[in-house]
Design an enzyme around this catalytic site. Structure first.
Site, PDB file in Angstrom:
ATOM      1  N   LYS A  21      11.877  -0.344 -76.695  1.00  0.00           N
ATOM      2  CA  LYS A  21      12.759  -1.408 -76.194  1.00  0.00           C
ATOM      3  C   LYS A  21      12.587  -1.588 -74.687  1.00  0.00           C
ATOM      4  O   LYS A  21      12.456  -2.716 -74.213  1.00  0.00           O
ATOM      5  CB  LYS A  21      14.208  -1.048 -76.554  1.00  0.00           C
ATOM      6  CG  LYS A  21      15.233  -2.054 -76.122  1.00  0.00           C
ATOM      7  CD  LYS A  21      16.455  -2.020 -77.014  1.00  0.00           C
ATOM      8  CE  LYS A  21      17.371  -0.835 -76.774  1.00  0.00           C
ATOM      9  NZ  LYS A  21      18.122  -0.926 -75.509  1.00  0.00           N
ATOM     10  N   ARG A  26      10.377  -5.135 -70.269  1.00  0.00           N
ATOM     11  CA  ARG A  26       9.589  -5.213 -69.035  1.00  0.00           C
ATOM     12  C   ARG A  26       8.311  -6.019 -69.232  1.00  0.00           C
ATOM     13  O   ARG A  26       7.812  -6.651 -68.298  1.00  0.00           O
ATOM     14  CB  ARG A  26       9.296  -3.794 -68.525  1.00  0.00           C
ATOM     15  CG  ARG A  26      10.554  -3.110 -67.941  1.00  0.00           C
ATOM     16  CD  ARG A  26      10.417  -1.608 -67.954  1.00  0.00           C
ATOM     17  NE  ARG A  26      11.487  -0.893 -67.288  1.00  0.00           N
ATOM     18  CZ  ARG A  26      12.690  -0.622 -67.826  1.00  0.00           C
ATOM     19  NH1 ARG A  26      12.983  -1.032 -69.050  1.00  0.00           N
ATOM     20  NH2 ARG A  26      13.603   0.074 -67.139  1.00  0.00           N
ATOM     21  N   GLY A  94      22.196  -4.465 -71.930  1.00  0.00           N
ATOM     22  CA  GLY A  94      22.401  -4.020 -70.555  1.00  0.00           C
ATOM     23  C   GLY A  94      21.117  -4.057 -69.747  1.00  0.00           C
ATOM     24  O   GLY A  94      21.122  -4.383 -68.558  1.00  0.00           O
ATOM     25  N   ARG A 122      30.797  -3.882 -69.569  1.00  0.00           N
ATOM     26  CA  ARG A 122      29.973  -2.852 -68.922  1.00  0.00           C
ATOM     27  C   ARG A 122      29.874  -3.060 -67.411  1.00  0.00           C
ATOM     28  O   ARG A 122      29.842  -4.188 -66.919  1.00  0.00           O
ATOM     29  CB  ARG A 122      28.597  -2.803 -69.598  1.00  0.00           C
ATOM     30  CG  ARG A 122      28.773  -2.388 -71.058  1.00  0.00           C
ATOM     31  CD  ARG A 122      27.481  -2.218 -71.767  1.00  0.00           C
ATOM     32  NE  ARG A 122      26.720  -1.096 -71.252  1.00  0.00           N
ATOM     33  CZ  ARG A 122      25.473  -0.839 -71.609  1.00  0.00           C
ATOM     34  NH1 ARG A 122      24.847  -1.633 -72.469  1.00  0.00           N
ATOM     35  NH2 ARG A 122      24.855   0.210 -71.112  1.00  0.00           N
ATOM     36  N   SER A 166      20.037   6.207 -62.971  1.00  0.00           N
ATOM     37  CA  SER A 166      19.944   5.057 -63.872  1.00  0.00           C
ATOM     38  C   SER A 166      18.639   4.308 -63.666  1.00  0.00           C
ATOM     39  O   SER A 166      18.370   3.790 -62.580  1.00  0.00           O
ATOM     40  CB  SER A 166      21.124   4.102 -63.619  1.00  0.00           C
ATOM     41  OG  SER A 166      20.844   2.842 -64.182  1.00  0.00           O
ATOM     42  N   ASP A 314      19.739   8.170 -74.341  1.00  0.00           N
ATOM     43  CA  ASP A 314      20.099   7.326 -75.498  1.00  0.00           C
ATOM     44  C   ASP A 314      20.140   8.104 -76.810  1.00  0.00           C
ATOM     45  O   ASP A 314      20.506   7.551 -77.846  1.00  0.00           O
ATOM     46  CB  ASP A 314      19.089   6.176 -75.634  1.00  0.00           C
ATOM     47  CG  ASP A 314      19.250   5.156 -74.521  1.00  0.00           C
ATOM     48  OD1 ASP A 314      20.333   5.079 -73.922  1.00  0.00           O
ATOM     49  OD2 ASP A 314      18.270   4.428 -74.246  1.00  0.00           O
ATOM     50  N   LYS A 341      27.935   3.231 -72.064  1.00  0.00           N
ATOM     51  CA  LYS A 341      26.840   2.640 -72.842  1.00  0.00           C
ATOM     52  C   LYS A 341      27.399   1.515 -73.726  1.00  0.00           C
ATOM     53  O   LYS A 341      28.492   1.031 -73.477  1.00  0.00           O
ATOM     54  CB  LYS A 341      26.132   3.729 -73.659  1.00  0.00           C
ATOM     55  CG  LYS A 341      25.413   4.756 -72.786  1.00  0.00           C
ATOM     56  CD  LYS A 341      24.265   4.114 -72.037  1.00  0.00           C
ATOM     57  CE  LYS A 341      23.570   5.113 -71.134  1.00  0.00           C
ATOM     58  NZ  LYS A 341      22.571   4.459 -70.274  1.00  0.00           N
ATOM     59  N   ARG A 345      30.202   6.476 -75.866  1.00  0.00           N
ATOM     60  CA  ARG A 345      29.541   7.220 -76.945  1.00  0.00           C
ATOM     61  C   ARG A 345      30.125   8.616 -77.153  1.00  0.00           C
ATOM     62  O   ARG A 345      29.922   9.204 -78.224  1.00  0.00           O
ATOM     63  CB  ARG A 345      28.024   7.274 -76.692  1.00  0.00           C
ATOM     64  CG  ARG A 345      27.403   5.920 -76.957  1.00  0.00           C
ATOM     65  CD  ARG A 345      25.906   5.909 -76.843  1.00  0.00           C
ATOM     66  NE  ARG A 345      25.413   4.624 -77.324  1.00  0.00           N
ATOM     67  CZ  ARG A 345      24.232   4.115 -77.011  1.00  0.00           C
ATOM     68  NH1 ARG A 345      23.399   4.781 -76.225  1.00  0.00           N
ATOM     69  NH2 ARG A 345      23.868   2.943 -77.502  1.00  0.00           N
ATOM     70  N   ARG A 386      23.489   2.639 -82.008  1.00  0.00           N
ATOM     71  CA  ARG A 386      23.075   4.046 -82.129  1.00  0.00           C
ATOM     72  C   ARG A 386      24.137   4.906 -82.829  1.00  0.00           C
ATOM     73  O   ARG A 386      23.810   5.905 -83.463  1.00  0.00           O
ATOM     74  CB  ARG A 386      22.709   4.615 -80.761  1.00  0.00           C
ATOM     75  CG  ARG A 386      21.534   3.865 -80.114  1.00  0.00           C
ATOM     76  CD  ARG A 386      20.841   4.654 -79.045  1.00  0.00           C
ATOM     77  NE  ARG A 386      20.082   3.791 -78.151  1.00  0.00           N
ATOM     78  CZ  ARG A 386      18.872   3.298 -78.402  1.00  0.00           C
ATOM     79  NH1 ARG A 386      18.260   3.578 -79.529  1.00  0.00           N
ATOM     80  NH2 ARG A 386      18.262   2.517 -77.521  1.00  0.00           N
TER      81      ARG A 386
HETATM   82  C1  S3P Z   1      17.141   1.667 -70.016  1.00  0.00           C
HETATM   83  C2  S3P Z   1      17.784   2.611 -69.248  1.00  0.00           C
HETATM   84  C3  S3P Z   1      18.903   3.428 -69.729  1.00  0.00           C
HETATM   85  C4  S3P Z   1      19.069   3.358 -71.248  1.00  0.00           C
HETATM   86  C5  S3P Z   1      18.897   1.972 -71.781  1.00  0.00           C
HETATM   87  C6  S3P Z   1      17.543   1.414 -71.410  1.00  0.00           C
HETATM   88  C7  S3P Z   1      16.026   0.911 -69.434  1.00  0.00           C
HETATM   89  O1  S3P Z   1      20.098   2.959 -69.146  1.00  0.00           O
HETATM   90  O2  S3P Z   1      20.326   3.878 -71.632  1.00  0.00           O
HETATM   91  O3  S3P Z   1      19.033   1.971 -73.199  1.00  0.00           O
HETATM   92  O4  S3P Z   1      15.271   0.272 -70.180  1.00  0.00           O
HETATM   93  O5  S3P Z   1      15.867   0.957 -68.199  1.00  0.00           O
HETATM   94  P1  S3P Z   1      20.570   3.501 -67.707  1.00  0.00           P
HETATM   95  O6  S3P Z   1      19.541   3.162 -66.742  1.00  0.00           O
HETATM   96  O7  S3P Z   1      21.860   2.770 -67.433  1.00  0.00           O
HETATM   97  O8  S3P Z   1      20.785   4.980 -67.894  1.00  0.00           O
END
Ligand code: S3P
Length: 432
Positions: A21, A26, A94, A122, A166, A314, A341, A345, A386
């Protein structure tokens, strides 16, 4: 839609779970801003990645597919996006809203992004704060979506010490940094997934990494490339746990992305006693990939080392199921991020575990789970994909049927989960 999962069974065979994902998002973002046409295979045809595709279509980018995992993006260059006619809907994603904030803050046009009920709860201050330091102007609803982003703001490079580990914040700041005057750098409190850095390099953009400081120089260009996106280790994780807990299982997961910033789930399960063999290790398009053979094994509770938390962020919902099936106690701490999240969770999993008769104690930043006998029961998912998949695999060790409510969101990250799982031996069916 609900899942009804009959108790027992074991998993066998060889499967490939859908594409990563993070990399799928990206691919669209960088492909859209590149010069030339980017072609990718293994693209995730889940709702989250499709939201990113739609957002770039709304900004004038021609995208063919995805079809059977293949997608073609006709890049418009760093300055070729067009003002969207309407609000950009990021659905449940997100990653889409946070990474796009960085890109949209640097455009010449105004834009607004929103999302579903979960996304609207969020926190977005974690991206709007560093972007404001760069000169961006973004209005939010007290730090939550919708985000109204003003265009025509010249961004300045900054150094940003990230308060939370993050990857979304890191990526947002770096993507804004592509457009900023001078250098933009971030320091991570702990390593997080580095797909943005790897993929920027794959698109020919120089990224400097030294001692937890990652930086880019603004004003460069991206060149189209071709990508083979591996299977998502976060989706593979449901099967790693499922085959570990169901006696007699022997399952192979093919072509799984093994980026060291993502593979904490394997380390944690191995510490618990899981039997996971890493086969055919290879590198595909700048990312390590392997096949994983997992056979059932007795699991033991552990204290999860805190430095592994961002590397398995995750995967905790399904790791809690492993903990419920382990002998003894498993303790997680330093994981307050789990509370923001797609659902909280820690709370969502604690509620379902209690319903299934598993003793647990919630702490502000984690949980202590005592392994035991799991009953059947009806569990809520809080519309979190999830949580839904985690309680589905729990049925392998439950004494009765588990009814998992509100499973529509599974399609955000893992379209076809129930059918694929049923094909390996999980006694799962979808109901109305
Ligand atoms: C992600 C970063 C993570 C992850 C999300 C995907 C990403 O979040 O939980 O499912 O693709 O950069 P955080 O950066 O908020 O930890």
């Amino acid at each position: 839609m609900k899942f009804l999962v009959e108790p027992g069974g074991l998993l066998s065979g060889s499967i490939r779970v859908p594409g990563d994902k993070s990399m799928s998002h990206r691919t669209v973002m960088l492909g859209a801003l590149a010069e030339g046409t980017t072609v990718a295979t293994g693209f995730l045809e889940g709702q989250d990645a499709l939201c990113t595709v739609q957002a770039f279509r709304d900004m004038g980018v021609t995208i063919r597919g995805p079809e059977r995992g293949k997608i073609e993006i006709e890049g418009v260059g760093m300055h070729g996006l067009k003002a969207p006619a309407n609000v950009l809907d990021m659905g449940n994603s997100g990653t889409s809203i946070r990474l796009l904030s960085g890109l949209l803050a640097a455009q010449t046009f105004d834009s607004t992004m929103t999302g579903d009920v979960s996304l609207q709860k969020r926190p977005m201050g974690r991206v709007t704060t560093p972007l404001a330091k760069m000169g961006a102007v973004i209005e939010s609803d007290e730090g939550r979506p919708p985000l109204h982003i003003r265009g025509n703001k010249a961004l300045q490079g900054i150094h940003y010490e990230m308060p939370v580990a993050s990857a979304q914040v890191k990526s947002c700041v770096l993507l804004a940094g592509l457009y900023a005057e001078g250098r933009t750098s971030v320091t991570e409190p702990a390593p997080t997934r580095d797909h943005t850095e790897r993929m920027l390099r794959g698109f020919g953009y120089d990224v400097h990494c030294e001692n937890a400081v990652i930086s880019v120089q603004g004003g460069g260009a991206l060149k189209a490339t071709s990508l083979d996106i591996p299977a998502d280790i976060s989706s593979a994780a449901f099967f790693l746990v499922a085959a570990s807990i169901a006696e007699g299982s022997d399952l192979t997961l093919e072509h799984v992305g093994m980026n060291p910033t993502r593979s904490g789930v394997i380390t944690i399960l191995t510490l618990m006693g899981a039997d996971i063999e890493v086969l055919n290790e290879r590198e595909v398009g700048g990312e390590p990939v392997a096949d994983l053979r997992v056979r059932s094994a007795p699991l033991t509770g552990i204290d999860i080392p805190e430095d592994l938390v961002p590397l398995a962020i995750d995967e905790f919902p399904v790791l809690f199921i492993a903990a419920a099936c382990a002998s003894g106690k498993t303790t997680l701490s330093g994981a307050e991020e789990l509370r923001v999240k797609e659902s909280d969770r820690i709370a969502s999993m604690a509620e379902g575990l209690t319903t299934l008769g598993i003793e647990n104690e919630v702490t502000p930043d984690g949980i202590v789970i005592s392994g035991g006998v799991m009953s059947g029961g009806e569990v809520n998912t809080f519309h979190d994909h999830r949580i839904a998949m985690s309680f589905s695999v729990a049925a392998l060790r439950a004494t009765g049927t588990i009814q998992v409510n509100d499973c529509d969101h599974v399609a955000t990250s893992f379209p076809g989960f129930a059918a694929l799982a049923a094909g390996t031996g999980l006694r799962i069916s979808e109901v109305g």
